[in-house]
Design an enzyme around this catalytic site. Structure first.
Site, PDB file in Angstrom:
ATOM      1  N   LYS A 163       0.844  -1.184   0.000  1.00 52.95           N
ATOM      2  CA  LYS A 163       0.000   0.000   0.000  1.00 52.95           C
ATOM      3  C   LYS A 163       0.883   1.239   0.000  1.00 52.95           C
ATOM      4  CE  LYS A 163      -3.329   2.538   2.815  1.00 52.95           C
ATOM      5  NZ  LYS A 163      -3.999   2.626   4.131  1.00 52.95           N
ATOM      6  N   LEU A 164       0.595   2.185  -0.887  1.00 49.56           N
ATOM      7  CA  LEU A 164       1.447   3.356  -1.053  1.00 49.56           C
ATOM      8  C   LEU A 164       1.630   4.123   0.242  1.00 49.56           C
ATOM      9  CD1 LEU A 164       3.044   5.133  -3.031  1.00 49.56           C
ATOM     10  CD2 LEU A 164       0.935   6.418  -3.435  1.00 49.56           C
ATOM     11  N   SER A 165       0.559   4.309   1.003  1.00 51.86           N
ATOM     12  CA  SER A 165       0.650   5.119   2.218  1.00 51.86           C
ATOM     13  C   SER A 165       1.488   4.450   3.300  1.00 51.86           C
ATOM     14  CB  SER A 165      -0.749   5.414   2.765  1.00 51.86           C
ATOM     15  OG  SER A 165      -1.396   4.230   3.166  1.00 51.86           O
ATOM     16  N   LYS A 166       1.795   3.149   3.147  1.00 51.55           N
ATOM     17  CA  LYS A 166       2.605   2.444   4.130  1.00 51.55           C
ATOM     18  C   LYS A 166       4.034   2.221   3.642  1.00 51.55           C
ATOM     19  CE  LYS A 166      -0.874   1.849   6.950  1.00 51.55           C
ATOM     20  NZ  LYS A 166      -0.965   2.610   8.210  1.00 51.55           N
ATOM     21  N   SER A 167       4.381   2.821   2.508  1.00 52.86           N
ATOM     22  CA  SER A 167       5.702   2.572   1.936  1.00 52.86           C
ATOM     23  C   SER A 167       6.502   3.858   1.852  1.00 52.86           C
ATOM     24  CB  SER A 167       5.559   1.981   0.526  1.00 52.86           C
ATOM     25  OG  SER A 167       5.208   2.988  -0.407  1.00 52.86           O
TER      26      SER A 167
END
Length: 307
Positions: free
Chosen positions: A230-234
């Protein structure tokens, strides 16, 4: 609480102030804006500042400034959850008085053997300020129709259990605040990321317990990195650049499954959004759980904190 006005679409975008807008949050904002405008309705913005320890100072102002740069202007005043504690307290008092909610002294370690799922109080001690939970009945199955994903069903008692409405540290839980605010703002359609899909049955239970209307729901695909995170977790979730809005808007448009050629000739945000609205087709929104991040997304140099 105000009832939702009949036949009037009201959508909303509700970011948490934990960083600047990245592509995933911009896609959610654009998707919810397009669906609201396509329906001839209103689009609201609400800042979900419920968790001060996780907030980044000044992030909400940067988020709002970015939305303006991208041409996404809300209808009416921006609401901040941090100022609405009296509304949440009133709802909590009603739930406690009816027996739908109860005070709980259980800690996380007390619930370790059940994977954190609360079905009865097992704590041996007491806390100065107990948490408050919603009482979830046995065999509680909640279903709803997601506008993009179809029929969804969850066994809330088995998969979630009695869930928290006010935390033991005194902070309001997201589930209670979002239900109260959506009803108070007469939101008819909730459009948000798929990471909140499994929260929807809990919110429907709360709406029923508080005798509030249930809005329509649509959960957009998550923007993920090429390796599926997930983008927001990377670490790839760097902010999009408000100083150069067109490339980021085109990238968000693409992640919604819309044809790039439709807006390729647009040279300003107003024209791009007007053109996008004419060509927007909700049936093109990707059905899978995630959309791929485009190869190149212009980013802001100020911050690399993800929402």
């Amino acid at each position: 609480m105000r009832p939702a006005p009949p036949n009037r679409y009201r959508g909303r975008f509700a970011p948490s102030p934990t960083g600047e807008l990245h592509l995933g949050s911009l896609m959610a904002a654009l998707g919810s804006w397009l669906l609201a405008r396509r329906a001839g309705g209103e689009w609201l913005v609400r800042i979900e500042d419920l968790d001060p320890p996780r907030e980044v100072p000044g992030a909400s102002d940067l988020q709002l400034a970015a939305l303006r740069s991208f041409g996404l202007q809300p209808d009416g005043e921006v609401v901040r959850q941090g100022r609405r504690g009296a509304l949440y307290q009133d709802a909590l008092d009603r739930l406690l008085a009816s027996g739908a909610a109860f005070r709980c002294h259980c800690s996380r370690s007390d619930l370790a053997d059940t994977g954190g799922i609360h079905r009865s109080c097992v704590g041996s001690g007491t806390r100065p300020v107990p948490a408050v939970r919603l009482r979830v009945p046995d065999r509680c199955e909640v279903g709803f129709v997601d506008a993009l994903r179809g029929r969804q069903v969850q066994r809330v008692d088995r998969e979630v259990g009695d869930f928290v409405l006010r935390r033991a540290d005194g902070l309001w839980a997201y589930q209670l605040a979002v239900v109260v605010d959506d009803a108070d703002q007469a939101v008819t359609d909730v459009v948000r990321g798929a990471d909140l899909l499994d929260s929807t049955p809990r919110q429907i239970l709360l709406q029923r317990a508080l005798a509030l209307p249930t809005p329509n729901y649509a959960h957009l695909p998550l923007v993920c990195t090429p390796d599926g995170r997930k983008l927001s977790k990377s670490g790839d979730a760097v902010p999009v650049d408000p100083a150069d809005p067109l490339p980021a808007l085109r990238a968000a448009w693409a992640t919604l499954g819309q044809p790039g050629e439709a807006i390729a000739s647009c040279t300003d945000t107003t024209t791009l959004l007007q053109t996008a609205l004419r060509h927007f087709d909700p049936d093109r929104i990707p059905a899978p759980e995630s959309a791929s991040i485009p190869a190149t997304v212009p980013t802001s140099p100020r911050c690399t904190t993800a929402l």
